[in-house]
Design a protein around this motif. Structure first.
Motif, PDB file in Angstrom:
ATOM      1  N   ASP A 163       3.962  12.879   2.127  1.00  0.00           N
ATOM      2  CA  ASP A 163       4.631  11.999   1.166  1.00  0.00           C
ATOM      3  C   ASP A 163       5.555  10.993   1.851  1.00  0.00           C
ATOM      4  O   ASP A 163       5.856   9.934   1.274  1.00  0.00           O
ATOM      5  CB  ASP A 163       5.435  12.823   0.159  1.00  0.00           C
ATOM      6  CG  ASP A 163       4.556  13.708  -0.701  1.00  0.00           C
ATOM      7  OD1 ASP A 163       3.331  13.526  -0.673  1.00  0.00           O
ATOM      8  OD2 ASP A 163       5.095  14.592  -1.398  1.00  0.00           O
ATOM      9  N   SER A 164       6.030  11.318   3.055  1.00  0.00           N
ATOM     10  CA  SER A 164       6.972  10.433   3.743  1.00  0.00           C
ATOM     11  C   SER A 164       6.292   9.450   4.688  1.00  0.00           C
ATOM     12  O   SER A 164       6.968   8.699   5.408  1.00  0.00           O
ATOM     13  CB  SER A 164       8.000  11.265   4.530  1.00  0.00           C
ATOM     14  OG  SER A 164       8.818  12.001   3.663  1.00  0.00           O
ATOM     15  N   LEU A 165       4.965   9.442   4.752  1.00  0.00           N
ATOM     16  CA  LEU A 165       4.262   8.452   5.582  1.00  0.00           C
ATOM     17  C   LEU A 165       4.697   7.049   5.170  1.00  0.00           C
ATOM     18  O   LEU A 165       4.736   6.715   3.983  1.00  0.00           O
ATOM     19  CB  LEU A 165       2.747   8.590   5.403  1.00  0.00           C
ATOM     20  CG  LEU A 165       2.071   9.792   6.079  1.00  0.00           C
ATOM     21  CD1 LEU A 165       0.626   9.906   5.607  1.00  0.00           C
ATOM     22  CD2 LEU A 165       2.133   9.670   7.601  1.00  0.00           C
ATOM     23  N   ASN A 166       5.007   6.221   6.140  1.00  0.00           N
ATOM     24  CA  ASN A 166       5.456   4.855   5.873  1.00  0.00           C
ATOM     25  C   ASN A 166       4.221   4.000   5.580  1.00  0.00           C
ATOM     26  O   ASN A 166       3.746   3.220   6.416  1.00  0.00           O
ATOM     27  CB  ASN A 166       6.230   4.315   7.075  1.00  0.00           C
ATOM     28  CG  ASN A 166       7.035   3.087   6.726  1.00  0.00           C
ATOM     29  OD1 ASN A 166       6.747   2.384   5.760  1.00  0.00           O
ATOM     30  ND2 ASN A 166       8.071   2.825   7.518  1.00  0.00           N
ATOM     31  N   GLU A 167       3.683   4.172   4.370  1.00  0.00           N
ATOM     32  CA  GLU A 167       2.399   3.567   4.017  1.00  0.00           C
ATOM     33  C   GLU A 167       2.416   2.046   4.144  1.00  0.00           C
ATOM     34  O   GLU A 167       1.430   1.435   4.580  1.00  0.00           O
ATOM     35  CB  GLU A 167       2.018   3.971   2.588  1.00  0.00           C
ATOM     36  CG  GLU A 167       1.836   5.471   2.406  1.00  0.00           C
ATOM     37  CD  GLU A 167       1.481   5.840   0.970  1.00  0.00           C
ATOM     38  OE1 GLU A 167       1.053   4.936   0.217  1.00  0.00           O
ATOM     39  OE2 GLU A 167       1.625   7.025   0.607  1.00  0.00           O
ATOM     40  N   GLU A 168       3.502   1.435   3.759  1.00  0.00           N
ATOM     41  CA  GLU A 168       3.585  -0.024   3.803  1.00  0.00           C
ATOM     42  C   GLU A 168       3.357  -0.556   5.212  1.00  0.00           C
ATOM     43  O   GLU A 168       2.639  -1.543   5.426  1.00  0.00           O
ATOM     44  CB  GLU A 168       4.945  -0.470   3.272  1.00  0.00           C
ATOM     45  CG  GLU A 168       5.131  -1.978   3.267  1.00  0.00           C
ATOM     46  CD  GLU A 168       6.507  -2.399   2.784  1.00  0.00           C
ATOM     47  OE1 GLU A 168       6.816  -3.606   2.871  1.00  0.00           O
ATOM     48  OE2 GLU A 168       7.275  -1.525   2.322  1.00  0.00           O
ATOM     49  N   MET A 169       3.975   0.117   6.196  1.00  0.00           N
ATOM     50  CA  MET A 169       3.844  -0.338   7.579  1.00  0.00           C
ATOM     51  C   MET A 169       2.507   0.088   8.186  1.00  0.00           C
ATOM     52  O   MET A 169       1.972  -0.597   9.068  1.00  0.00           O
ATOM     53  CB  MET A 169       5.002   0.205   8.414  1.00  0.00           C
ATOM     54  CG  MET A 169       6.358  -0.298   7.980  1.00  0.00           C
ATOM     55  SD  MET A 169       6.480  -2.118   7.940  1.00  0.00           S
ATOM     56  CE  MET A 169       6.206  -2.526   9.668  1.00  0.00           C
TER      57      MET A 169
END
Length: 537
Positions: free
Chosen positions: A432-438
């Motif tokens: 859940d904490s994966l920095n998806e935007e980057m």
């Protein structure tokens, strides 16, 4: 209304108990109950040297409305005018509660002696001025109610008042004015006039029952007025809540004696001062992990604003503390640890990480416990990723996220609840904490694409293929979804696949949790090797 009510029998019993019920004492009250009994209770402190004179009469000495007001008194002595300031108007008496009412604001509330509050350093929580509670904060930070203040009632926990009186060597007078006026219509009560004094070593009051013609509410009055004394106990005058005593130190198991029985030694033992290990079940840490806002737990310490304990928390199955370090814990905490104390068995001892770090002073070694090791690596990896790429691989923890991180640990017991609690946190941290935007910055947008898929595309964009890692993460997410996020269903194919992947059974929750920690650590180590040129074991 029955005869007991009109005779104020309940009130007589309360007077005998000095208004003490279930460990609490009522020191102020001003209201009518459902039976129309009007009760006034007030209290004040009485110095011992004035006690004999004070108990001779029913007079309270101080009444609410005039209590605590400083007085300036002028007298004449040898023809000279002498003016003096007095803290309280009555010699030998001191107010303890201060009812206040302000007609201009149509407001009333009650204050309690600030000296009493200061002595125990009580912490106040208030909904309003008319609804307040004062708490004592003990040596481990636990709260205990001491004073309950309502608009028309104040109650105090007796053990605290008893200590305060003993330390000050002063008595407290509980004064009362209790009255019931009725017409006795529709009752079987046979009225008998009464004017009886009750006088003893620590009480002086009168019960008057009479006819009072012309009263609007009736002509029969039952009225008790007087006082009862709670005297201080001289035997407790040198016993203070903040003192510690050697006898408060607990005995702990350190091994076996010559007869094969458990050998128990007090933790302040002078004969076992240096490096005597004491072992505990992992469950001993559950109360600390459950309060991450209050306690910090790592591989080497438990710490809070109130306690600090060095420990070896680098084993998967037990915790080790040196015997003499346990004496640093308050008595209450020693009892907690004693409950989980176990005898040493072959193979139990200091972990390599504790020995290297805490004994030899080498801070380079990671923890031997997989949960501690994972958390250490997680923080280190995210910081180094930011240093290299300028963004965090895992989003920074905000709000309660930090508490969840601090509370993450290998479950100490083999239960589905403990397993689910830790599973929820580790998925939150790693998926859940994966920095998806980057992760997909600069890549084509795909509708309804989720975190792991974005991560997989990120790897592909950097010519990385790590199928085992992706399989693990997908199964971890499906396990969380099937067990926690959604209602459990035996027909959930993704859930069934995840259960088979992890080999999850009713009897191996802790074993699977350990495997998840190992694989999560493997994920961090693999990413470190692929992107940060680091190879960790």
């Amino acid at each position: 209304m029955d005869g007991e009510i009109f005779n104020l029998q309940k009130e007589h019993n309360l007077i005998k108990q000095r208004f003490i019920e279930k460990g609490w004492i009522t020191v102020y009250r001003s209201y009518k109950d459902g039976e129309k009994v009007e009760t006034g209770i007030y209290c004040l402190l009485v110095k011992p040297e004035h006690f004999d004179k004070y108990i001779e009469t029913r007079d309270w000495g101080i009444r609410w409305g005039s209590e605590g007001h400083p007085s300036i008194i002028t007298r004449y002595e040898n023809g000279q005018e002498i003016t003096e300031y007095f803290r309280f108007g009555d010699e030998g008496l001191e107010p303890f509660v201060f009812p206040k009412w302000f007609n201009h604001a149509n407001e009333r509330y009650v204050e309690v002696s600030q000296e009493f509050v200061n002595y125990f350093n009580l912490f106040e929580k208030a909904n309003t001025k008319q609804d307040r509670t004062y708490y004592f904060i003990d040596e481990v930070g636990d709260e205990e109610e001491v004073i309950k203040v309502k608009e028309r009632e104040v109650r105090i926990k007796l053990k605290f008042l008893t200590e305060y009186l003993a330390v000050r060597k002063i008595h407290i007078s509980i004064c009362f004015d209790i009255m019931l006026i009725t017409d006795l219509k529709g009752t079987d009560i046979t009225f008998t006039p009464k004017d009886q004094d009750f006088i003893g070593e620590t009480f002086n009051y009168n019960h008057l029952m009479r006819v009072v013609p012309g009263l609007d509410k009736g002509s029969f009055q039952s009225w008790i007025i007087g006082k009862t004394i709670l005297k201080y106990d001289p035997a407790k005058s040198l016993i203070f809540h903040f003192d510690t005593y050697e006898e408060d130190n607990e005995n702990f198991i350190i091994g076996y004696n010559e007869d094969g029985n458990l050998l128990k030694i007090p933790c302040h033992s002078q004969d076992h001062q240096f490096f005597t290990p004491v072992f505990f079940k992992k469950d001993v840490l559950n109360k600390y992990y459950a309060n991450p806002h209050k306690f910090d737990v790592n591989g080497f310490h438990i710490s809070s604003s109130f306690i600090s304990l060095k420990m070896d928390n680098n084993h998967d199955d037990y915790v080790m503390v040196f015997l003499n370090d346990l004496k640093m814990l308050p008595a209450k905490e020693q009892l907690h640890w004693k409950h989980y104390n176990i005898a040493p068995e072959p193979g139990m001892g200091l972990s390599g990480s504790y020995y290297d770090t805490m004994v030899m002073g080498n801070w380079a070694r990671d923890s031997d416990s997989v949960d501690i090791r994972f958390k250490e690596k997680y923080v280190r990896f995210n910081e180094k990723w930011f240093e290299k790429f300028g963004w965090y691989f895992y989003k920074e923890q905000v709000g309660t996220d930090k508490d969840h991180f601090n509370a993450l640990h290998l479950p100490s017991e083999n239960s589905v609840k403990s397993f689910s609690d830790q599973l929820l946190t580790i998925v939150k941290l790693t998926i859940d904490s994966l920095n998806e935007e980057m992760l997909i910055k600069g890549l084509p947008k795909i509708e309804n694409e989720r975190g792991i898929a974005k991560f997989e595309r990120f790897l592909a964009e950097h010519s990385k293929t790590i199928p085992d890692m992706i399989t693990f993460l997908r199964n971890l997410q499906d396990l969380r979804s099937g067990m926690i996020a959604h209602r459990y269903s035996s027909s959930n194919k993704n859930m069934k696949r995840a259960v088979e992947y992890f080999g999850l059974k009713d009897e191996n929750f802790r074993e699977v949790a350990q495997d998840i920690f190992v694989k999560s650590l493997y994920t961090l180590n693999t990413l470190s090797a692929q992107f940060l040129n680091e190879n960790d074991g």
